[in-house]
Design an enzyme around this catalytic site. Structure first.
Site, PDB file in Angstrom:
ATOM      1  N   ARG A  73       0.822  -1.218   0.000  1.00 47.50           N
ATOM      2  CA  ARG A  73       0.000   0.000   0.000  1.00 47.50           C
ATOM      3  C   ARG A  73       0.853   1.264   0.000  1.00 47.50           C
ATOM      4  O   ARG A  73       0.328   2.358  -0.213  1.00 47.50           O
ATOM      5  CB  ARG A  73      -0.924   0.015   1.215  1.00 47.50           C
ATOM      6  CG  ARG A  73      -2.037  -1.013   1.089  1.00 47.50           C
ATOM      7  CD  ARG A  73      -3.022  -0.912   2.224  1.00 47.50           C
ATOM      8  NE  ARG A  73      -4.105  -1.860   2.033  1.00 47.50           N
ATOM      9  CZ  ARG A  73      -4.984  -2.185   2.971  1.00 47.50           C
ATOM     10  NH1 ARG A  73      -4.903  -1.640   4.169  1.00 47.50           N
ATOM     11  NH2 ARG A  73      -5.941  -3.046   2.710  1.00 47.50           N
ATOM     12  N   GLU A 113      -1.911  -8.875  -5.185  1.00 46.89           N
ATOM     13  CA  GLU A 113      -3.205  -9.559  -5.277  1.00 46.89           C
ATOM     14  C   GLU A 113      -3.025 -11.019  -5.692  1.00 46.89           C
ATOM     15  O   GLU A 113      -3.737 -11.894  -5.210  1.00 46.89           O
ATOM     16  CB  GLU A 113      -4.130  -8.846  -6.269  1.00 46.89           C
ATOM     17  CG  GLU A 113      -4.653  -7.513  -5.763  1.00 46.89           C
ATOM     18  CD  GLU A 113      -5.525  -7.648  -4.516  1.00 46.89           C
ATOM     19  OE1 GLU A 113      -6.050  -8.733  -4.245  1.00 46.89           O
ATOM     20  OE2 GLU A 113      -5.645  -6.640  -3.785  1.00 46.89           O
ATOM     21  N   LEU A 132       4.897 -20.583  -1.178  1.00 49.25           N
ATOM     22  CA  LEU A 132       3.584 -19.925  -1.319  1.00 49.25           C
ATOM     23  C   LEU A 132       2.550 -20.880  -1.921  1.00 49.25           C
ATOM     24  O   LEU A 132       1.356 -20.693  -1.752  1.00 49.25           O
ATOM     25  CB  LEU A 132       3.693 -18.703  -2.240  1.00 49.25           C
ATOM     26  CG  LEU A 132       4.101 -17.372  -1.600  1.00 49.25           C
ATOM     27  CD1 LEU A 132       4.230 -16.295  -2.665  1.00 49.25           C
ATOM     28  CD2 LEU A 132       3.070 -16.934  -0.567  1.00 49.25           C
ATOM     29  N   GLY A 133       3.039 -21.889  -2.661  1.00 45.45           N
ATOM     30  CA  GLY A 133       2.112 -22.848  -3.270  1.00 45.45           C
ATOM     31  C   GLY A 133       1.391 -22.275  -4.482  1.00 45.45           C
ATOM     32  O   GLY A 133       1.603 -21.122  -4.864  1.00 45.45           O
ATOM     33  N   TYR A 134       0.539 -23.112  -5.079  1.00 47.11           N
ATOM     34  CA  TYR A 134      -0.250 -22.700  -6.258  1.00 47.11           C
ATOM     35  C   TYR A 134       0.649 -21.976  -7.274  1.00 47.11           C
ATOM     36  O   TYR A 134       0.477 -20.803  -7.574  1.00 47.11           O
ATOM     37  CB  TYR A 134      -1.429 -21.817  -5.844  1.00 47.11           C
ATOM     38  CG  TYR A 134      -2.323 -22.452  -4.830  1.00 47.11           C
ATOM     39  CD1 TYR A 134      -3.279 -23.385  -5.208  1.00 47.11           C
ATOM     40  CD2 TYR A 134      -2.184 -22.148  -3.480  1.00 47.11           C
ATOM     41  CE1 TYR A 134      -4.090 -24.001  -4.265  1.00 47.11           C
ATOM     42  CE2 TYR A 134      -2.985 -22.762  -2.528  1.00 47.11           C
ATOM     43  CZ  TYR A 134      -3.933 -23.678  -2.929  1.00 47.11           C
ATOM     44  OH  TYR A 134      -4.723 -24.279  -1.994  1.00 47.11           O
ATOM     45  N   TYR A 176     -11.775 -10.441 -10.513  1.00 41.68           N
ATOM     46  CA  TYR A 176     -11.427  -9.801  -9.247  1.00 41.68           C
ATOM     47  C   TYR A 176     -10.117  -9.010  -9.359  1.00 41.68           C
ATOM     48  O   TYR A 176     -10.047  -7.833  -8.987  1.00 41.68           O
ATOM     49  CB  TYR A 176     -11.303 -10.841  -8.112  1.00 41.68           C
ATOM     50  CG  TYR A 176     -10.661 -10.216  -6.907  1.00 41.68           C
ATOM     51  CD1 TYR A 176     -11.378  -9.353  -6.103  1.00 41.68           C
ATOM     52  CD2 TYR A 176      -9.299 -10.415  -6.635  1.00 41.68           C
ATOM     53  CE1 TYR A 176     -10.774  -8.696  -5.046  1.00 41.68           C
ATOM     54  CE2 TYR A 176      -8.689  -9.763  -5.581  1.00 41.68           C
ATOM     55  CZ  TYR A 176      -9.436  -8.907  -4.783  1.00 41.68           C
ATOM     56  OH  TYR A 176      -8.836  -8.248  -3.749  1.00 41.68           O
ATOM     57  N   ASP A 226     -14.219  -9.563  -3.023  1.00 40.29           N
ATOM     58  CA  ASP A 226     -13.514 -10.751  -2.504  1.00 40.29           C
ATOM     59  C   ASP A 226     -14.309 -11.325  -1.328  1.00 40.29           C
ATOM     60  O   ASP A 226     -15.425 -10.865  -1.049  1.00 40.29           O
ATOM     61  CB  ASP A 226     -12.069 -10.393  -2.112  1.00 40.29           C
ATOM     62  CG  ASP A 226     -11.997  -9.560  -0.851  1.00 40.29           C
ATOM     63  OD1 ASP A 226     -13.064  -9.110  -0.350  1.00 40.29           O
ATOM     64  OD2 ASP A 226     -10.889  -9.364  -0.328  1.00 40.29           O
ATOM     65  N   CYS A 286     -15.283  -7.416  10.955  1.00 41.71           N
ATOM     66  CA  CYS A 286     -16.390  -8.310  10.572  1.00 41.71           C
ATOM     67  C   CYS A 286     -15.786  -9.685  10.292  1.00 41.71           C
ATOM     68  O   CYS A 286     -15.693 -10.146   9.162  1.00 41.71           O
ATOM     69  CB  CYS A 286     -17.109  -7.745   9.350  1.00 41.71           C
ATOM     70  SG  CYS A 286     -18.728  -8.481   9.093  1.00 41.71           S
ATOM     71  N   CYS A 323     -18.707  -5.977  16.413  1.00 39.24           N
ATOM     72  CA  CYS A 323     -19.681  -5.003  15.912  1.00 39.24           C
ATOM     73  C   CYS A 323     -19.626  -3.665  16.654  1.00 39.24           C
ATOM     74  O   CYS A 323     -19.915  -2.622  16.072  1.00 39.24           O
ATOM     75  CB  CYS A 323     -21.088  -5.575  15.991  1.00 39.24           C
ATOM     76  SG  CYS A 323     -21.247  -7.089  15.052  1.00 39.24           S
ATOM     77  N   CYS A 350     -17.579  -1.331  14.731  1.00 39.43           N
ATOM     78  CA  CYS A 350     -17.820  -1.283  13.285  1.00 39.43           C
ATOM     79  C   CYS A 350     -18.503   0.021  12.870  1.00 39.43           C
ATOM     80  O   CYS A 350     -19.505   0.424  13.474  1.00 39.43           O
ATOM     81  CB  CYS A 350     -18.690  -2.469  12.887  1.00 39.43           C
ATOM     82  SG  CYS A 350     -19.078  -2.488  11.141  1.00 39.43           S
TER      83      CYS A 350
HETATM   84  S1  SF4 Z   1     -22.066  -4.483  12.439  1.00 39.68           S
HETATM   85 FE1  SF4 Z   1     -20.249  -4.516  11.167  1.00 39.68          FE
HETATM   86  S2  SF4 Z   1     -18.973  -6.098  12.110  1.00 39.68           S
HETATM   87 FE2  SF4 Z   1     -21.060  -6.411  12.842  1.00 39.68          FE
HETATM   88  S3  SF4 Z   1     -21.927  -7.884  11.444  1.00 39.68           S
HETATM   89 FE3  SF4 Z   1     -22.485  -5.858  10.718  1.00 39.68          FE
HETATM   90  S4  SF4 Z   1     -20.925  -5.335   9.218  1.00 39.68           S
HETATM   91 FE4  SF4 Z   1     -20.134  -7.039  10.416  1.00 39.68          FE
END
Ligand code: SF4
Length: 345
Positions: free
Chosen positions: A23, A35, A78-80, A118, A136, A189, A197, A200
């Site tokens: 990055r 990727e 790394l394989g593949y 992708y 993804d 998540c 959560c 989040c």
């Molecule tokens: S609130 Fe956020 S972390 Fe929780 S299930 Fe929903 S998207 Fe996923």
């Protein structure tokens, strides 16, 4: 979900997103390489490989003219391996047909070996900031929970639904949006167990969270059982020279090197008989541990023997190598890493 939620996500990304080597300078080559490495491999494992690969092959021209044994060695573990072969073929194509510039449109990107839907979208969004959703596993999981998506997440239909759901929120920097979702999936998540959560940025719009049904999504239908192949592997040596074979140039682990092996479980007497039949004069044979290697659709259950010879067999086409060359020159796939480590350490 609305624009404000999308802004919260970007804010969260700037504060908590992962600091990953690819990055720092997301050129198309860097994004492409990272990727491809990240397919089927954990981020932590990729970091060192990525840095080492770029130290040796800093740009696409270097990769295009690199020898097979060198790039396979850089990939060892790394394989593949078809991934790096395609990377190399792709680099040659970019040099020959696009003047060394990785295309900035999907039509041309999809003509490059190893670049599918992708990867093309990841390159276009992250390196060129073009409006594509790079769907993804992380995005699919977040999408499934946000919307309580009630169908199998592994289908094209689900990918399209995920794409359509996030597309309106890509904003001016689609690459940041995609990477923010990837990080949210990795860090918050979570795929296994309870998502975090409370941390989040989507917790005020997430349907699964509102219903306290987070772990009920995504829905994944059961995979088919993998086929198991029993193998016998011979680590054959004579006076510090070790026998390896080159695999066929097509199919599984094509063109890589391996210890002599057959697709059959042999007990010690059968193993001796097989060796004698194939011209090997046994000085000493020792049973090694069993080990297994799991491929995407296949498991190798391997039974090993260390075989010391009395003399070299009367065959000119065998490849005898030193421990040093085993370690530094020939690419032995991870499937045989137990036997390689047994020899080297
Ligand atoms: S609130 Fe956020 S972390 Fe929780 S299930 Fe929903 S998207 Fe996923």
């Amino acid at each position: 979900m609305n624009k404000q939620n999308a802004n919260h996500l970007i804010e969260w990304f700037h504060n908590f997103g992962r600091d990953l080597p690819w990055r720092n300078n997301p050129t198309p080559y860097h994004v492409w390489l990272s990727e491809i490495m990240l397919q089927q491999t954990r981020v932590e494992a990729v970091k060192a490989y990525y840095t080492r690969f770029l130290d040796t092959l800093p740009d696409i021209a270097d990769l295009a003219k690199c020898d097979e044994d060198v790039y396979l060695k850089l990939w060892q573990g790394l394989g593949y391996y078809s991934r790096v072969r395609n990377l190399h073929k792709g680099a040659v194509k970019v040099m020959d047909e696009y003047g060394g510039v990785i295309p900035d449109n999907q039509e041309d990107l999809l003509k490059i070996p190893g670049i599918g839907q992708y990867t093309s979208k990841a390159i276009l969004s992250i390196a060129y900031q073009k409006p594509y959703v790079a769907v993804d596993g992380n995005l699919l999981r977040v999408f499934a929970r946000l919307t309580c998506y009630d169908k199998d997440i592994k289908t094209e239909e689900a990918k399209n639904a995920c794409n359509d759901f996030f597309y309106p929120f890509l904003g001016l920097r689609p690459g940041d949006f995609n990477q923010a979702l990837m990080d949210l999936g990795e860090l918050v998540c979570l795929p296994n167990g309870q998502p975090k959560c409370e941390r989040c940025p989507f917790n005020n719009c997430c349907k699964a969270y509102k219903k306290d049904k987070m772990t009920s999504y995504p829905i994944i239908t059961k995979k088919q059982k993998k086929k198991t192949i029993e193998k016998t592997v011979f680590v054959i040596h004579y006076q510090n020279q070790y026998l390896i074979d080159k695999r066929a140039d097509t199919g599984l682990l094509a063109s890589l090197y391996e210890f002599t092996n057959i697709d059959q479980k042999l007990d010690e007497d059968e193993a001796k008989a097989w060796l004698i039949q194939n011209g090997f004069a046994i000085q000493k044979i020792e049973n090694l541990h069993e080990c297994k290697h799991v491929f995407t659709h296949l498991i190798w259950q391997m039974h090993g023997y260390d075989v010391e010879l009395k003399q070299l067999p009367n065959k000119n086409d065998l490849l005898w190598v030193s421990k040093e060359d085993l370690e530094n020159k020939y690419s032995i796939p991870s499937a045989f890493s137990y036997f390689l480590k047994y020899l080297l350490f």
